[in-house]
Write a protein that holds these residues in place. Structure first.
Motif, short mmCIF file in Angstrom:
data_model
loop_
_atom_site.label_atom_id
_atom_site.label_comp_id
_atom_site.label_asym_id
_atom_site.label_seq_id
_atom_site.Cartn_x
_atom_site.Cartn_y
_atom_site.Cartn_z
N PRO A 92 0.82 -1.21 0.00
CA PRO A 92 0.00 0.00 0.00
C PRO A 92 0.86 1.27 0.00
O PRO A 92 1.95 1.29 0.58
N ASP A 93 0.33 2.32 -0.65
CA ASP A 93 1.09 3.58 -0.76
C ASP A 93 1.54 4.11 0.59
O ASP A 93 2.64 4.64 0.72
N GLU A 94 0.67 3.97 1.61
CA GLU A 94 1.06 4.54 2.92
C GLU A 94 2.31 3.84 3.46
O GLU A 94 3.15 4.48 4.09
N LYS A 95 2.43 2.54 3.19
CA LYS A 95 3.64 1.81 3.61
C LYS A 95 4.87 2.31 2.86
O LYS A 95 5.97 2.40 3.40
N LEU A 96 4.68 2.61 1.57
CA LEU A 96 5.80 3.11 0.77
C LEU A 96 6.25 4.48 1.28
O LEU A 96 7.45 4.75 1.39
N TRP A 97 5.27 5.33 1.63
CA TRP A 97 5.63 6.65 2.17
C TRP A 97 6.35 6.50 3.52
O TRP A 97 7.29 7.23 3.82
N GLU A 98 5.91 5.55 4.32
CA GLU A 98 6.59 5.28 5.61
C GLU A 98 8.05 4.91 5.37
O GLU A 98 8.95 5.40 6.04
N ALA A 105 13.99 9.95 2.29
CA ALA A 105 13.77 10.17 0.86
C ALA A 105 12.42 10.84 0.58
O ALA A 105 12.16 11.26 -0.55
N ALA A 106 11.55 10.95 1.59
CA ALA A 106 10.19 11.43 1.35
C ALA A 106 10.16 12.87 0.84
O ALA A 106 9.40 13.21 -0.07
N ASP A 107 11.02 13.74 1.40
CA ASP A 107 10.99 15.15 1.02
C ASP A 107 11.29 15.36 -0.46
O ASP A 107 10.57 16.06 -1.15
N PHE A 108 12.37 14.71 -0.94
CA PHE A 108 12.71 14.96 -2.35
C PHE A 108 11.71 14.29 -3.30
O PHE A 108 11.46 14.79 -4.39
N VAL A 109 11.07 13.20 -2.87
CA VAL A 109 10.04 12.57 -3.71
C VAL A 109 8.81 13.49 -3.77
O VAL A 109 8.23 13.71 -4.83
N ARG A 110 8.44 14.09 -2.62
CA ARG A 110 7.31 15.04 -2.61
C ARG A 110 7.59 16.24 -3.51
O ARG A 110 6.70 16.72 -4.21
N GLU A 111 8.83 16.71 -3.48
CA GLU A 111 9.19 17.89 -4.27
C GLU A 111 9.04 17.65 -5.77
O GLU A 111 8.94 18.60 -6.54
#
Length: 236
Positions: A92-98, A105-111
């Motif tokens: 699930p996406d939420e697990k990937l974001w975790e 790595a979350a910040d640069f992926v969000r950007e």
């Protein structure tokens, strides 16, 4: 290989469930060879490698893959989305974001704007070395492996990012056994145990403070890695 001298000699060590073991030593001391025996990138020509008491040569390849998360220094990414790079099966996406958060790595992926759907070029050419390493670590974490092996996997990160990553890795809720190969003692200071390799043999093992006192080679590596320790944000 069979045509030359053994790379590793007379090594005996075990890692308990949830234990964090650091591995350090000069270049070509056998660090990568040692951890590569566990997922069978190489097979031992003598001796045995056991996972939960079972020789890895008797384990099915798919089973080893499922249980072991291995992150190389040179991150291998495929042409495809961030999501496709992070998981082969349905996570699930939420697990990937975790996993991305833990791997810093979350910040640069969000950007990137399109998040998990952001397209990565072949071999991750549109990312920096540090971003590639962090995505590779996120991919390993998303699978929640029983054994996590980081083979110099944060060498491209600046000290602040690496310290934040280490904090997350050291308190993973699924408590894997963790093996960390590093050139820097700062990456291993909080390990439960550190193995010092020289010419394919473990010459000392213990905690950071013990090894500073008892192992001249470790003290030397520590002095040189701290002495040249001013790595800036250019490495991020």
């Amino acid at each position: 290989g069979n045509d030359g001298e053994d790379v590793l000699k007379g090594i005996t060590f075990s890692a308990a469930p949830g234990e964090i073991v650091g591995i350090i030593g000069p270049t070509a001391s056998g660090k990568s060879s040692l951890v590569s025996l566990i997922p069978r990138f190489y097979d031992a020509t003598g001796g045995r490698v056991l996972v939960d008491g079972v020789d890895v040569k008797e384990c099915e390849e798919a089973e080893l893959k499922r249980r072991i998360g291995f992150v190389f220094q040179k991150a291998s990414l495929l042409k495809g989305t961030v999501r496709e790079n992070l998981c082969a099966e349905d996570v699930p996406d939420e697990k990937l974001w975790e996993a991305l958060e833990k791997a810093q790595a979350a910040d640069f992926v969000r950007e990137k704007g399109d998040g998990l759907d952001h397209l990565i070029a072949q071999a991750g050419r549109n990312l920096s070395g540090g971003q590639r390493q962090r995505l590779s670590i996120a991919r390993a974490l998303a699978r929640e492996p029983e054994i996590l092996i980081l083979d110099d996997a944060s060498s491209a990160l600046d000290f602040v990012t690496e310290a934040a990553l280490r904090q997350e890795i050291f308190r993973l809720p699924f408590h894997p056994t963790i093996l960390i190969v590093s050139q820097r003692t700062s990456s291993l200071m909080e390990c439960d145990r550190i193995l010092v390799l020289e010419e394919g043999t473990v010459i000392a093992q213990g905690r950071h403070e013990e090894l500073l006192e008892s192992c001249p080679l470790y003290a030397e590596i520590h002095a040189s890695s701290m002495g040249t320790g001013k790595r800036g944000a250019a490495y991020a």
